[in-house]
Design a protein around this motif. Sequence first.
Motif, PDB file in Angstrom:
ATOM      1  N   ARG A 148      22.228  36.315  27.077  1.00 33.09           N
ATOM      2  CA  ARG A 148      20.906  36.917  27.225  1.00 33.09           C
ATOM      3  C   ARG A 148      20.629  37.398  28.641  1.00 33.09           C
ATOM      4  N   THR A 149      21.272  36.774  29.633  1.00 37.34           N
ATOM      5  CA  THR A 149      21.040  37.130  31.023  1.00 37.34           C
ATOM      6  C   THR A 149      22.367  37.275  31.765  1.00 37.34           C
ATOM      7  N   TRP A 150      22.324  38.020  32.891  1.00 38.85           N
ATOM      8  CA  TRP A 150      23.548  38.225  33.660  1.00 38.85           C
ATOM      9  C   TRP A 150      24.051  36.928  34.282  1.00 38.85           C
ATOM     10  N   SER A 151      23.163  36.009  34.640  1.00 38.56           N
ATOM     11  CA  SER A 151      23.631  34.768  35.263  1.00 38.56           C
ATOM     12  C   SER A 151      24.574  34.001  34.337  1.00 38.56           C
ATOM     13  N   GLU A 152      24.349  34.090  33.033  1.00 37.43           N
ATOM     14  CA  GLU A 152      25.267  33.450  32.086  1.00 37.43           C
ATOM     15  C   GLU A 152      26.650  34.090  32.184  1.00 37.43           C
ATOM     16  N   VAL A 153      26.679  35.402  32.255  1.00 38.09           N
ATOM     17  CA  VAL A 153      27.954  36.126  32.353  1.00 38.09           C
ATOM     18  C   VAL A 153      28.630  35.814  33.688  1.00 38.09           C
ATOM     19  N   ALA A 154      27.866  35.886  34.774  1.00 37.28           N
ATOM     20  CA  ALA A 154      28.428  35.631  36.105  1.00 37.28           C
ATOM     21  C   ALA A 154      29.012  34.230  36.200  1.00 37.28           C
ATOM     22  N   GLY A 155      28.354  33.262  35.559  1.00 36.26           N
ATOM     23  CA  GLY A 155      28.877  31.898  35.565  1.00 36.26           C
ATOM     24  C   GLY A 155      30.216  31.797  34.870  1.00 36.26           C
ATOM     25  N   LEU A 156      30.373  32.517  33.765  1.00 39.11           N
ATOM     26  CA  LEU A 156      31.653  32.521  33.045  1.00 39.11           C
ATOM     27  C   LEU A 156      32.745  33.181  33.883  1.00 39.11           C
ATOM     28  N   MET A 157      32.406  34.261  34.572  1.00 38.82           N
ATOM     29  CA  MET A 157      33.378  34.937  35.434  1.00 38.82           C
ATOM     30  C   MET A 157      33.847  34.006  36.548  1.00 38.82           C
ATOM     31  N   GLU A 158      32.892  33.390  37.222  1.00 31.80           N
ATOM     32  CA  GLU A 158      33.225  32.493  38.334  1.00 31.80           C
ATOM     33  C   GLU A 158      34.049  31.303  37.859  1.00 31.80           C
ATOM     34  N   GLN A 159      33.644  30.738  36.741  1.00 32.01           N
ATOM     35  CA  GLN A 159      34.361  29.576  36.202  1.00 32.01           C
ATOM     36  C   GLN A 159      35.800  29.922  35.868  1.00 32.01           C
ATOM     37  N   TYR A 160      36.013  31.094  35.264  1.00 28.68           N
ATOM     38  CA  TYR A 160      37.375  31.489  34.889  1.00 28.68           C
ATOM     39  C   TYR A 160      38.255  31.687  36.131  1.00 28.68           C
ATOM     40  N   VAL A 161      37.741  32.401  37.133  1.00 33.25           N
ATOM     41  CA  VAL A 161      38.530  32.640  38.346  1.00 33.25           C
ATOM     42  C   VAL A 161      38.909  31.313  39.005  1.00 33.25           C
ATOM     43  N   LYS A 162      37.950  30.406  39.124  1.00 29.98           N
ATOM     44  CA  LYS A 162      38.230  29.115  39.751  1.00 29.98           C
ATOM     45  C   LYS A 162      39.234  28.306  38.928  1.00 29.98           C
ATOM     46  N   SER A 163      39.168  28.426  37.608  1.00 29.06           N
ATOM     47  CA  SER A 163      40.107  27.684  36.759  1.00 29.06           C
ATOM     48  C   SER A 163      41.544  28.148  36.963  1.00 29.06           C
ATOM     49  N   GLN A 164      41.714  29.358  37.471  1.00 34.64           N
ATOM     50  CA  GLN A 164      43.040  29.903  37.732  1.00 34.64           C
ATOM     51  C   GLN A 164      43.490  29.684  39.178  1.00 34.64           C
ATOM     52  N   GLY A 165      42.711  28.910  39.934  1.00 36.54           N
ATOM     53  CA  GLY A 165      43.078  28.597  41.310  1.00 36.54           C
ATOM     54  C   GLY A 165      42.873  29.734  42.280  1.00 36.54           C
ATOM     55  N   MET A 166      41.965  30.667  41.945  1.00 34.83           N
ATOM     56  CA  MET A 166      41.720  31.827  42.801  1.00 34.83           C
ATOM     57  C   MET A 166      40.257  31.865  43.221  1.00 34.83           C
ATOM     58  N   TYR A 167      39.893  32.901  43.982  1.00 33.44           N
ATOM     59  CA  TYR A 167      38.591  32.937  44.645  1.00 33.44           C
ATOM     60  C   TYR A 167      37.854  34.239  44.328  1.00 33.44           C
ATOM     61  N   VAL A 168      36.575  34.124  43.959  1.00 30.32           N
ATOM     62  CA  VAL A 168      35.721  35.298  43.806  1.00 30.32           C
ATOM     63  C   VAL A 168      35.283  35.753  45.197  1.00 30.32           C
ATOM     64  N   VAL A 169      35.539  37.010  45.522  1.00 32.30           N
ATOM     65  CA  VAL A 169      35.039  37.572  46.776  1.00 32.30           C
ATOM     66  C   VAL A 169      33.533  37.798  46.609  1.00 32.30           C
ATOM     67  N   GLU A 170      32.727  37.110  47.400  1.00 30.47           N
ATOM     68  CA  GLU A 170      31.274  37.120  47.213  1.00 30.47           C
ATOM     69  C   GLU A 170      30.552  38.136  48.099  1.00 30.47           C
TER      70      GLU A 170
END
Length: 260
Positions: A148-170
């Motif tokens: 329903r909101t972008w924060s839900e999507v952004a959380g999934l993106m961040e969680q996936y990147v971190k689960s792969q041992g990598m870093y989201v450029v903020e």
Amino acid sequence: MLKLKSPREIALMREAGRVVAKALDRVRQLAVPGATTAELDDAVVAIFREHKAIPLFRGYPSSVKGKPPFPAVICASVNEQVVHGIPNHRPLREGDVVSIDTGCKINGWCGDSAVTLPIGAIQPEVQKLLDVTSETLDLAIRAMARCRTWSEVAGLMEQYVKSQGMYVVEKFVGHGIGQDMHEEPQVPNFVSKALRKHDIKLEPGLVLAIEPMVAIGTKDVRTLDDGWTVETKDRRASAHFEHTVAMTTEGPRILTCLED
């Protein structure tokens, strides 16, 4: 102010998006060892000219005081460069990766997209980086259909990147897009207090340029003396993928692709 788009306006943006997709498809064909990013820029110039499209990047003003506007039609960022690399005449080498970002305007409406390409055979760690970044974009678009909101999507993106041992450029985020390349809202690939406070409702008419940037070793970046090129502080590889995506009554629709 956030500007929702009508179905007619989304259709006009699709015209620009299709030309951007055609340009990036041509770049994929040309991005081989020995090619230069200046040659890739020339190829995109030719496609935009063929379709009477206005380049969005060339002449864009720098955010660094005293630095010149961006001089090219594509951003070409090699290896540790994250975004905003300036095309040049250095031949690309086997094992490099190059992120190509470009956009155009047709009939007053914009499209913006990016892809990171391997140059010949690349190291397995770097191939994983490309795969993770591409999947981060894909999962975001899929999630837009049920969140329903972008924060839900952004959380999934961040969680996936971190689960792969990598870093989201903020330091850099996506954005709204329409008659201008950069419109409200800002579209981060991670969750922050600012996003929670000013969340984005995923509703028909919303059009976003979604662009995860992922790095192997650190999220920290610096801007080089040219006032444009941004690289990771540890000088390890990064990747960048982007699509312009519209929310419709049928769900998310990618505007910057060759086929519907």
